[in-house]
Design a protein around this motif. Structure first.
Motif, PDB file in Angstrom:
ATOM      1  N   ARG A 247      12.150  25.836 -33.182  1.00 40.63           N
ATOM      2  CA  ARG A 247      12.890  25.881 -34.572  1.00 40.63           C
ATOM      3  C   ARG A 247      11.895  24.813 -35.281  1.00 40.63           C
ATOM      4  O   ARG A 247      11.175  25.185 -36.827  1.00 40.63           O
ATOM      5  CB  ARG A 247      13.904  25.518 -34.778  1.00 40.63           C
ATOM      6  CG  ARG A 247      15.651  26.503 -34.915  1.00 40.63           C
ATOM      7  CD  ARG A 247      17.175  25.923 -34.958  1.00 40.63           C
ATOM      8  NE  ARG A 247      17.791  26.408 -34.224  1.00 40.63           N
ATOM      9  CZ  ARG A 247      19.003  26.599 -34.373  1.00 40.63           C
ATOM     10  NH1 ARG A 247      19.342  25.238 -33.827  1.00 40.63           N
ATOM     11  NH2 ARG A 247      19.113  27.750 -33.588  1.00 40.63           N
ATOM     12  N   LYS A 250       8.295  26.480 -36.066  1.00 38.37           N
ATOM     13  CA  LYS A 250       8.465  28.149 -36.870  1.00 38.37           C
ATOM     14  C   LYS A 250       8.078  29.098 -36.322  1.00 38.37           C
ATOM     15  O   LYS A 250       7.178  29.479 -37.150  1.00 38.37           O
ATOM     16  CB  LYS A 250       8.268  27.519 -38.192  1.00 38.37           C
ATOM     17  CG  LYS A 250       9.111  26.529 -38.617  1.00 38.37           C
ATOM     18  CD  LYS A 250       8.441  26.080 -40.539  1.00 38.37           C
ATOM     19  CE  LYS A 250       8.867  25.211 -41.552  1.00 38.37           C
ATOM     20  NZ  LYS A 250       8.695  25.462 -42.673  1.00 38.37           N
ATOM     21  N   GLU A 251       7.987  28.881 -34.838  1.00 43.09           N
ATOM     22  CA  GLU A 251       7.734  29.870 -34.490  1.00 43.09           C
ATOM     23  C   GLU A 251       8.039  31.003 -34.658  1.00 43.09           C
ATOM     24  O   GLU A 251       9.288  31.449 -34.267  1.00 43.09           O
ATOM     25  CB  GLU A 251       7.814  30.030 -32.301  1.00 43.09           C
ATOM     26  CG  GLU A 251       6.633  28.388 -32.304  1.00 43.09           C
ATOM     27  CD  GLU A 251       6.915  28.354 -30.696  1.00 43.09           C
ATOM     28  OE1 GLU A 251       7.252  29.452 -29.554  1.00 43.09           O
ATOM     29  OE2 GLU A 251       7.300  26.901 -30.433  1.00 43.09           O
ATOM     30  N   THR A 252       7.440  32.267 -33.883  1.00 40.78           N
ATOM     31  CA  THR A 252       7.828  34.195 -34.209  1.00 40.78           C
ATOM     32  C   THR A 252       7.312  34.500 -33.431  1.00 40.78           C
ATOM     33  O   THR A 252       7.982  35.961 -33.356  1.00 40.78           O
ATOM     34  CB  THR A 252       7.053  34.183 -35.834  1.00 40.78           C
ATOM     35  OG1 THR A 252       5.862  34.503 -35.921  1.00 40.78           O
ATOM     36  CG2 THR A 252       7.837  33.476 -36.879  1.00 40.78           C
ATOM     37  N   ILE A 253       6.847  34.441 -33.009  1.00 40.89           N
ATOM     38  CA  ILE A 253       5.587  35.176 -31.120  1.00 40.89           C
ATOM     39  C   ILE A 253       6.312  33.784 -29.569  1.00 40.89           C
ATOM     40  O   ILE A 253       5.660  33.352 -29.557  1.00 40.89           O
ATOM     41  CB  ILE A 253       4.294  35.789 -31.419  1.00 40.89           C
ATOM     42  CG1 ILE A 253       4.202  36.549 -32.804  1.00 40.89           C
ATOM     43  CG2 ILE A 253       4.346  35.940 -30.648  1.00 40.89           C
ATOM     44  CD1 ILE A 253       3.082  36.291 -32.944  1.00 40.89           C
ATOM     45  N   LYS A 260      10.538  34.768 -25.850  1.00 41.60           N
ATOM     46  CA  LYS A 260      11.022  36.378 -26.724  1.00 41.60           C
ATOM     47  C   LYS A 260      12.780  36.085 -26.880  1.00 41.60           C
ATOM     48  O   LYS A 260      13.309  36.541 -27.576  1.00 41.60           O
ATOM     49  CB  LYS A 260      10.477  36.860 -25.565  1.00 41.60           C
ATOM     50  CG  LYS A 260       8.804  37.625 -25.760  1.00 41.60           C
ATOM     51  CD  LYS A 260       8.427  38.166 -24.353  1.00 41.60           C
ATOM     52  CE  LYS A 260       7.342  38.051 -24.829  1.00 41.60           C
ATOM     53  NZ  LYS A 260       6.176  38.253 -25.754  1.00 41.60           N
ATOM     54  N   LEU A 263      14.289  34.558 -29.839  1.00 42.86           N
ATOM     55  CA  LEU A 263      12.989  35.151 -30.796  1.00 42.86           C
ATOM     56  C   LEU A 263      14.180  36.592 -31.297  1.00 42.86           C
ATOM     57  O   LEU A 263      13.890  36.940 -31.985  1.00 42.86           O
ATOM     58  CB  LEU A 263      11.916  35.258 -30.990  1.00 42.86           C
ATOM     59  CG  LEU A 263      11.061  33.501 -30.406  1.00 42.86           C
ATOM     60  CD1 LEU A 263       9.950  33.631 -31.066  1.00 42.86           C
ATOM     61  CD2 LEU A 263      11.929  33.861 -32.564  1.00 42.86           C
TER      62      LEU A 263
END
Length: 477
Positions: A247, A250-253, A260, A263
Motif C-alpha cells: 500500500r 503503491k505496488e502493482t506487480i 502476487k 494483488l
C-alpha cells in the motif's frame, strides 16, 4: 435376588438388548448395501497405529490380500475410509474428480494446519477464481525466472554446509535448503532467525499432524496443533506487514508469490483475505519442508547405493557444468538437458514416494469393483499399489531408471504427484528444485553411505532413522 441385583438387571438388560438389536440392524443394513470389506479397528483410534507402525506399503498390501485387491475399508485419523488400489483405482479417482468425488481433508489434519474458522468450508478458503491462481504461478513459464535463484542458494548452501565437512547427514540439510528456498521464493523471507523459528514450528506440525488424533497435552497431535497456531501467527505477521508495504509503495506487480497473492482479485474485484493467503502459503511450505526434501534425500540415497547410476548422472551434469562460464548460474535450458538425472529421480519417486496418496469424499452413492461406496464415505487413493505392481514395473523392487525412457510407464501406474484435475500444482517446482540441488551436490562430491542398513520409517512421509549419513568424496578437478 436382592433389590440391588434387581435394579442392576433392570438398568443393564435394556442396554444389552439395545446393543443386540443395534448390531443386528447394522449387520442387516450391511448386507443390503454391499460396501467394501475391511476392518474399522478400535474406536476413535481405528487402524491408525497399525498404519503407522507397519508403514503404508505393508499395511495396504496385507489388506488387499485379506479383503480385496481393488478396494477395502479401514479407519484412519478418526475417519472411515474406502482405500482404492492399483492403477485402475487411480484411474477411477482421477477421472471422477468432478462427478462422484469431491476434495476432502481429514478434520484431524485441517485442525493442525488450517485456520479453524476456514476449515469447515473449502469454498470459503479459496474463491473459485482464485483456485486457478496457484497453479498459474507454479507453471514452467512462471518458474523459469527462479532457476538462477535456486542455483545461487544451492551453491551457497553446499559451500557453507557441505564443503567444510567430511561427513554430513543428508536429510536435515536437504530440509534446511528446501525450506529456506521456499521462504525466499514464496515470501522473500531471508532472515536466518525468522526461518529457524518457522522451521521449529513446522517440525512440530509435521511430526504430529498424522498421529492418532487425540488432542491432549503431551500427545504428538496436541503438539502439532499448537505448532500450527504458531506457524499461522508468524505467517499472518509477515502477510500483514507485506500488505502495508504494498500500500505504501503503491505496488502493482508482485515480486514474489506472496505479493502476487496480495494483488490478485476475483471476478468481483475482491482480494484474498490474509487468512486465505496464509492457508495457501502453509500448503506450499508443507510441501517444501517435507515432501521435496524427502524426495531430494532419497534421490541422493539411491545415487550413493548405485555407483554405476551415479557415474551416468555425474557425466550428464558435468557436461552442463563445462558448457557454462565460471560463475554462470543455471538456466531453463540447462535443466532441460538433465534427462537421465530426471529419470533417476522418477525411479526414486516410484520406490520412495514422499506423498502416500490423497483423500476424497463421495459426493453421491456409486459402485466400484462390485462394491457400493455410499455418499459421504471418505476415499483414499494410494501410490504404492501401482508403483510396486509387477504388471506395470517388472522386477518392481529393482532400481531401474530406464523404465522412464521413451513413453514411460502405463497411464495411472506412476502417480507420485497424483493425477486428474487435482494433480499436485507444485510438480514442476519440485522437479526444478530436485534437479538444481542434485546438480550442485553431484558436481562437487561422490557420496558413500555410512549406514548401509539404515531403517526407513513412516510418519507423515518416509523418514530415514539416522538422517542418511554419508561421507563426502570431493572430485579432483
Amino acid at each position: 435376588m436382592s433389590l440391588f441385583s434387581d435394579v442392576v438387571l433392570l438398568v443393564i438388560f435394556p442396554i444389552i438388548l439395545s446393543l443386540f438389536f443395534y448390531r443386528k440392524l447394522k449387520s442387516s443394513s450391511s448386507k443390503t448395501v454391499n460396501t467394501p470389506p475391511g476392518s474399522s479397528g478400535w474406536p476413535i483410534v481405528g487402524e491408525s497405529i497399525k498404519f503407522g507402525s507397519a508403514g503404508p506399503q505393508k499395511f495396504i498390501k496385507e489388506r488387499m490380500e485379506k479383503y480385496s485387491p481393488d478396494v477395502f475399508h479401514t479407519s484412519l485419523l478418526g475417519e472411515k475410509l474406502a482405500v482404492f488400489c492399483g492403477a485402475q483405482g487411480n484411474k477411477f479417482v482421477f477421472t471422477n474428480e468432478t462427478t462422484v468425488l469431491t476434495s476432502w481433508w481429514p478434520q484431524a489434519m485441517k485442525k493442525a494446519l488450517i485456520s479453524p474458522e476456514l476449515s469447515e468450508n473449502e469454498a470459503k478458503e479459496i474463491r473459485k477464481s482464485q483456485k486457478g491462481f496457484l497453479p498459474d504461478i507454479l507453471k514452467p513459464e512462471a518458474l523459469k525466472q527462479y532457476i538462477p535463484v535456486m542455483d545461487a542458494m544451492a551453491r551457497d548452501h553446499v559451500a557453507s554446509e557441505w564443503t567444510p565437512r567430511y561427513v554430513v547427514k543428508v536429510s536435515p540439510l536437504a530440509m534446511k535448503y528446501t525450506f529456506g528456498l521456499a521462504c525466499r521464493l514464496f515470501m522473500n523471507v531471508v532472515e536466518p532467525d525468522r526461518i529457524d523459528k518457522l522451521t521449529k514450528h513446522f517440525t512440530r506440525v509435521i511430526t504430529g499432524f498424522m498421529a492418532v488424533p487425540i488432542d491432549l497435552p503431551g500427545t504428538a497431535y496436541n503438539s502439532a496443533i499448537n505448532g500450527g497456531k504458531l506457524v499461522r501467527a508468524e505467517l499472518l505477521n509477515i502477510i500483514s506487514a507485506r500488505r502495508e508495504e504494498i500500500r505504501e509503495n503503491k505496488e502493482t506487480i508482485g515480486r514474489d508469490f506472496l505479493s502476487k497473492m496480495l494483488l490478485v482479485t476475483d471476478e468481483d474485484g475482491e482480494f484474498m483475505t490474509e487468512k486465505e493467503i496464509c492457508n495457501n502459503i502453509i500448503g506450499l511450505l508443507v510441501a517444501s519442508y517435507e515432501t521435496t526434501s524427502t524426495a531430494v534425500t532419497f534421490v541422493l540415497k539411491h545415487l550413493a547405493e548405485y555407483p554405476h547410476i551415479y557415474d551416468k548422472v555425474y557425466e550428464e551434469q558435468m557436461e552442463i557444468k563445462k558448457s557454462k562460464k565460471p560463475g554462470d548460474l543455471l538456466c531453463w535450458e540447462d535443466v532441460q538437458k538433465m534427462k537421465y538425472t530426471w529419470n533417476v529421480a522418477c525411479e526414486s519417486l516410484r520406490l520412495a514416494p514422499p506423498g502416500q496418496g490423497a483423500f476424497r469424499e463421495a459426493a453421491t452413492d456409486f459402485t466400484y469393483a462390485g462394491f457400493t461406496i455410499p455418499k459421504g464415505w471418505k476415499v483414499f487413493w494410494t501410490v504404492h499399489t501401482s508403483h510396486r505392481d509387477p504388471k506395470y514395473f517388472p522386477d518392481p523392487d529393482k532400481f531401474d531408471p530406464s523404465r522412464f525412457e521413451g513413453s514411460g510407464p502405463a497411464p495411472y501406474s506412476y502417480v507420485p504427484f497424483g493425477g486428474g484435475p487435482r494433480m499436485c500444482p507444485g510438480k514442476e517446482y519440485a522437479r526444478l528444485e530436485i534437479l538444481v540441488f542434485i546438480y550442485n551436490v553431484v558436481t562437487n562430491f561422490k557420496l558413500e553411505k555410512l549406514s548401509p542398513n539404515e531403517k526407513v520409517l513412516f510418519r507423515s512421509s518416509l523418514v530415514l532413522t539416522e538422517g542418511l549419513p554419508v561421507r563426502l568424496v570431493p572430485h579432483k578437478n
